[in-house]
Design a protein around this motif. Structure first.
Motif, PDB file in Angstrom:
ATOM      1  N   MET A   1      -5.918  -7.429  -3.455  1.00 65.77           N
ATOM      2  CA  MET A   1      -4.674  -7.047  -4.124  1.00 65.77           C
ATOM      3  C   MET A   1      -3.995  -5.933  -3.328  1.00 65.77           C
ATOM      4  SD  MET A   1      -4.013  -5.811  -8.053  1.00 65.77           S
ATOM      5  CE  MET A   1      -4.920  -7.211  -8.687  1.00 65.77           C
ATOM      6  N   LYS A   2      -2.669  -6.069  -3.155  1.00 68.45           N
ATOM      7  CA  LYS A   2      -1.912  -5.098  -2.368  1.00 68.45           C
ATOM      8  C   LYS A   2      -1.186  -4.113  -3.291  1.00 68.45           C
ATOM      9  CE  LYS A   2      -1.209  -8.505   1.292  1.00 68.45           C
ATOM     10  NZ  LYS A   2      -0.215  -9.287   2.064  1.00 68.45           N
ATOM     11  N   TRP A   3      -1.075  -2.884  -2.837  1.00 69.32           N
ATOM     12  CA  TRP A   3      -0.406  -1.826  -3.594  1.00 69.32           C
ATOM     13  C   TRP A   3       0.991  -1.613  -3.038  1.00 69.32           C
ATOM     14  CZ3 TRP A   3      -0.587   1.109  -7.834  1.00 69.32           C
ATOM     15  CH2 TRP A   3       0.100   2.331  -7.853  1.00 69.32           C
ATOM     16  N   ILE A   4       1.986  -1.581  -3.933  1.00 77.74           N
ATOM     17  CA  ILE A   4       3.365  -1.278  -3.548  1.00 77.74           C
ATOM     18  C   ILE A   4       3.830  -0.121  -4.414  1.00 77.74           C
ATOM     19  CG2 ILE A   4       5.743  -2.093  -3.430  1.00 77.74           C
ATOM     20  CD1 ILE A   4       4.721  -4.911  -3.102  1.00 77.74           C
ATOM     21  N   GLU A   5       4.355   0.928  -3.815  1.00 78.85           N
ATOM     22  CA  GLU A   5       4.796   2.068  -4.618  1.00 78.85           C
ATOM     23  C   GLU A   5       6.251   2.454  -4.386  1.00 78.85           C
ATOM     24  OE1 GLU A   5       2.644   5.615  -3.794  1.00 78.85           O
ATOM     25  OE2 GLU A   5       2.537   5.256  -1.639  1.00 78.85           O
ATOM     26  N   SER A   6       6.909   1.848  -3.400  1.00 79.16           N
ATOM     27  CA  SER A   6       8.292   2.212  -3.106  1.00 79.16           C
ATOM     28  C   SER A   6       9.271   1.205  -3.689  1.00 79.16           C
ATOM     29  CB  SER A   6       8.504   2.294  -1.590  1.00 79.16           C
ATOM     30  OG  SER A   6       9.877   2.472  -1.295  1.00 79.16           O
ATOM     31  N   SER A   7      10.305   1.702  -4.353  1.00 81.57           N
ATOM     32  CA  SER A   7      11.348   0.818  -4.888  1.00 81.57           C
ATOM     33  C   SER A   7      12.192   0.217  -3.773  1.00 81.57           C
ATOM     34  CB  SER A   7      12.249   1.583  -5.858  1.00 81.57           C
ATOM     35  OG  SER A   7      12.903   2.651  -5.196  1.00 81.57           O
TER      36      SER A   7
ATOM     37  N   ASN B   1      10.805  -1.172  -1.143  1.00 84.10           N
ATOM     38  CA  ASN B   1      10.047  -2.259  -0.541  1.00 84.10           C
ATOM     39  C   ASN B   1      10.835  -3.564  -0.659  1.00 84.10           C
ATOM     40  OD1 ASN B   1       8.016  -4.645  -1.011  1.00 84.10           O
ATOM     41  ND2 ASN B   1       6.869  -3.100   0.140  1.00 84.10           N
ATOM     42  N   GLN B   2      10.832  -4.378   0.402  1.00 81.89           N
ATOM     43  CA  GLN B   2      11.653  -5.583   0.429  1.00 81.89           C
ATOM     44  C   GLN B   2      11.261  -6.574  -0.672  1.00 81.89           C
ATOM     45  OE1 GLN B   2      14.478  -6.024   2.285  1.00 81.89           O
ATOM     46  NE2 GLN B   2      14.684  -7.739   0.856  1.00 81.89           N
ATOM     47  N   LYS B   3       9.990  -6.673  -0.978  1.00 77.29           N
ATOM     48  CA  LYS B   3       9.567  -7.589  -2.039  1.00 77.29           C
ATOM     49  C   LYS B   3      10.095  -7.116  -3.394  1.00 77.29           C
ATOM     50  CE  LYS B   3       5.443  -9.559   0.119  1.00 77.29           C
ATOM     51  NZ  LYS B   3       6.004 -10.918   0.165  1.00 77.29           N
ATOM     52  N   ILE B   4      10.039  -5.829  -3.640  1.00 75.51           N
ATOM     53  CA  ILE B   4      10.571  -5.289  -4.898  1.00 75.51           C
ATOM     54  C   ILE B   4      12.061  -5.597  -5.009  1.00 75.51           C
ATOM     55  CG2 ILE B   4      11.031  -3.180  -6.207  1.00 75.51           C
ATOM     56  CD1 ILE B   4       8.109  -3.932  -6.259  1.00 75.51           C
ATOM     57  N   LYS B   5      12.773  -5.403  -3.921  1.00 74.30           N
ATOM     58  CA  LYS B   5      14.215  -5.678  -3.931  1.00 74.30           C
ATOM     59  C   LYS B   5      14.485  -7.153  -4.244  1.00 74.30           C
ATOM     60  CE  LYS B   5      15.720  -2.072  -0.672  1.00 74.30           C
ATOM     61  NZ  LYS B   5      16.371  -1.834   0.644  1.00 74.30           N
TER      62      LYS B   5
ATOM     63  N   GLU C   1      -1.247 -11.214  -4.883  1.00 71.06           N
ATOM     64  CA  GLU C   1      -1.324 -10.328  -6.036  1.00 71.06           C
ATOM     65  C   GLU C   1      -0.976  -8.903  -5.618  1.00 71.06           C
ATOM     66  OE1 GLU C   1      -4.492 -11.582  -9.122  1.00 71.06           O
ATOM     67  OE2 GLU C   1      -5.441 -11.929  -7.172  1.00 71.06           O
ATOM     68  N   TYR C   2      -0.154  -8.250  -6.450  1.00 65.66           N
ATOM     69  CA  TYR C   2       0.323  -6.905  -6.147  1.00 65.66           C
ATOM     70  C   TYR C   2       0.148  -6.009  -7.361  1.00 65.66           C
ATOM     71  CZ  TYR C   2       2.594  -9.300  -2.259  1.00 65.66           C
ATOM     72  OH  TYR C   2       2.844 -10.060  -1.134  1.00 65.66           O
ATOM     73  N   CYS C   3      -0.087  -4.748  -7.109  1.00 66.80           N
ATOM     74  CA  CYS C   3      -0.155  -3.733  -8.155  1.00 66.80           C
ATOM     75  C   CYS C   3       0.925  -2.695  -7.870  1.00 66.80           C
ATOM     76  CB  CYS C   3      -1.534  -3.086  -8.172  1.00 66.80           C
ATOM     77  SG  CYS C   3      -1.795  -1.947  -9.558  1.00 66.80           S
ATOM     78  N   VAL C   4       1.647  -2.272  -8.918  1.00 68.28           N
ATOM     79  CA  VAL C   4       2.733  -1.319  -8.734  1.00 68.28           C
ATOM     80  C   VAL C   4       2.636  -0.211  -9.775  1.00 68.28           C
ATOM     81  CG1 VAL C   4       4.260  -3.118  -7.816  1.00 68.28           C
ATOM     82  CG2 VAL C   4       4.335  -2.571 -10.255  1.00 68.28           C
ATOM     83  N   PRO C   5       3.201   0.953  -9.507  1.00 69.70           N
ATOM     84  CA  PRO C   5       3.223   2.031 -10.510  1.00 69.70           C
ATOM     85  C   PRO C   5       3.989   1.606 -11.753  1.00 69.70           C
ATOM     86  CG  PRO C   5       3.850   2.850  -8.341  1.00 69.70           C
ATOM     87  CD  PRO C   5       3.836   1.360  -8.237  1.00 69.70           C
ATOM     88  N   SER C   6       3.649   2.198 -12.891  1.00 70.34           N
ATOM     89  CA  SER C   6       4.287   1.816 -14.158  1.00 70.34           C
ATOM     90  C   SER C   6       5.807   1.952 -14.113  1.00 70.34           C
ATOM     91  CB  SER C   6       3.723   2.662 -15.297  1.00 70.34           C
ATOM     92  OG  SER C   6       2.358   2.389 -15.496  1.00 70.34           O
ATOM     93  N   LYS C   7       6.291   3.004 -13.481  1.00 69.63           N
ATOM     94  CA  LYS C   7       7.749   3.201 -13.399  1.00 69.63           C
ATOM     95  C   LYS C   7       8.409   2.056 -12.651  1.00 69.63           C
ATOM     96  CE  LYS C   7      11.277   6.515 -11.911  1.00 69.63           C
ATOM     97  NZ  LYS C   7      11.545   7.821 -11.267  1.00 69.63           N
ATOM     98  N   LEU C   8       7.779   1.593 -11.590  1.00 71.89           N
ATOM     99  CA  LEU C   8       8.325   0.488 -10.814  1.00 71.89           C
ATOM    100  C   LEU C   8       8.213  -0.824 -11.589  1.00 71.89           C
ATOM    101  CD1 LEU C   8       9.660   0.140  -8.104  1.00 71.89           C
ATOM    102  CD2 LEU C   8       7.413  -0.226  -7.059  1.00 71.89           C
ATOM    103  N   PHE C   9       7.121  -0.980 -12.315  1.00 73.68           N
ATOM    104  CA  PHE C   9       6.958  -2.191 -13.132  1.00 73.68           C
ATOM    105  C   PHE C   9       8.063  -2.281 -14.187  1.00 73.68           C
ATOM    106  CE2 PHE C   9       5.293  -4.940 -16.405  1.00 73.68           C
ATOM    107  CZ  PHE C   9       4.645  -5.930 -15.691  1.00 73.68           C
ATOM    108  N   GLN C  10       8.416  -1.124 -14.764  1.00 73.50           N
ATOM    109  CA  GLN C  10       9.470  -1.098 -15.774  1.00 73.50           C
ATOM    110  C   GLN C  10      10.797  -1.581 -15.199  1.00 73.50           C
ATOM    111  OE1 GLN C  10       9.455  -0.449 -18.967  1.00 73.50           O
ATOM    112  NE2 GLN C  10       7.438   0.420 -19.335  1.00 73.50           N
ATOM    113  N   GLU C  11      11.035  -1.325 -13.929  1.00 74.45           N
ATOM    114  CA  GLU C  11      12.272  -1.774 -13.295  1.00 74.45           C
ATOM    115  C   GLU C  11      12.320  -3.296 -13.178  1.00 74.45           C
ATOM    116  OE1 GLU C  11      12.997   0.142  -9.568  1.00 74.45           O
ATOM    117  OE2 GLU C  11      12.633   2.153 -10.343  1.00 74.45           O
ATOM    118  N   LEU C  12      11.156  -3.920 -13.076  1.00 74.12           N
ATOM    119  CA  LEU C  12      11.094  -5.376 -12.947  1.00 74.12           C
ATOM    120  C   LEU C  12      11.030  -6.066 -14.304  1.00 74.12           C
ATOM    121  CD1 LEU C  12       8.474  -5.637 -10.051  1.00 74.12           C
ATOM    122  CD2 LEU C  12      10.944  -5.967  -9.871  1.00 74.12           C
TER     123      LEU C  12
END
Length: 255
Positions: free
Chosen positions: A1-7, A9-13, A71-82
């Motif tokens: 599982m990969k960790w993403i923490e930046s909003s 990040n291209q995948k988040i965008k 599979e990715y894991c993100v901080p709660s604040k970032l998850f809320q954005e999605l």
């Protein structure tokens, strides 16, 4: 599982853009949210590109078939954005839009939808068609977007159970009649329902827009038009409720 923490990040965008139809269509991707929808999607794991977990998500998921899924894991604040729900369950899946080509079979049962605009209604209609064991749902012009979040939530996983295609309904009706499938329209001027279910081995039911019903052009192509009797003072029935009554009337009860 990969960790993403930046909003940034291209995948988040990309995932964030998938909340809009324009980008869903461009990427061929859409989001589903929550445990139930994910479990339904995992019955067809090839439809899932990625799964995103909130950092605090906990579940007994050892038996989920995720070997070929990112599979990715993100901080709660970032998850809320999605997330698009008021009380997120901590899991979102990025799904691939399937090929929408559907072959019409002579012994098939089908639903045709003309201009149903309310996402909740459309999702409920799809779920009802699934429960009734139909082969496919065909969406005509003016329908709500199939991958709208409200449609997905109302359908409760039925996107993964049956074929759904956007089509030109007039041509589809002609194809069905060539295959000897009787097409039932819905109209205030149609004939009343018989008390006994039809138990039809093949049929197509045509439902229309919440306010205007089925277009006259399409009604002119059907084999027979029917109406549900109104015994009280209500002006009409909700289109999703009508779908349930008519589909089970046509399908019959096999015990």
């Amino acid at each position: 599982m990969k960790w993403i923490e930046s909003s940034q990040n291209q995948k988040i965008k990309t995932w964030r853009k998938c909340h809009k139809k324009k980008w869903r269509d461009e990427y061929g991707l859409y989001l589903i949210e929550g445990l139930h929808l994910l479990e339904e999607a995992l019955k067809v794991p090839s439809r899932i590109q990625s799964i995103i977990y909130d950092e605090h998500f906990q579940s007994q998921k050892n038996d989920w078939p995720t070997d070929d899924i990112e599979e990715y894991c993100v901080p709660s604040k970032l998850f809320q954005e999605l997330s698009q729900t008021e009380s997120p369950q901590g899991v979102i899946a990025v799904c691939k839009m399937p090929n929408q080509s559907v072959e019409i079979e002579e012994r098939g049962r089908y639903l045709l939808v003309d201009g149903v605009q309310d996402p909740g209604n459309l999702g409920t209609i799809i779920r009802t068609a699934d429960a009734c064991g139909l082969e496919a749902v065909f969406l005509g012009r003016g329908c709500a977007d199939l991958y709208n979040e409200k449609v997905i939530r109302a359908a409760q996983g039925s996107h993964f159970h049956l074929s759904i295609a956007a089509v030109e309904l007039s041509e589809t009706i002609r194809q069905m009649k060539k295959n000897n499938i009787q097409v039932y329209g819905t109209s205030l001027n149609g004939q009343g329902l018989e008390y006994t279910p039809r138990s039809a081995h093949s049929f197509a039911l045509l439902l229309g827009n919440e306010g205007n019903g089925v277009s006259e052009e399409l009604l002119s192509l059907t084999d027979v038009n029917v109406k549900i009797p109104i015994y009280g003072a209500a002006e009409s029935l909700n289109v999703a409720v009508s779908a349930g009554i008519l589909l089970y009337w046509l399908r019959g009860f096999e015990g």
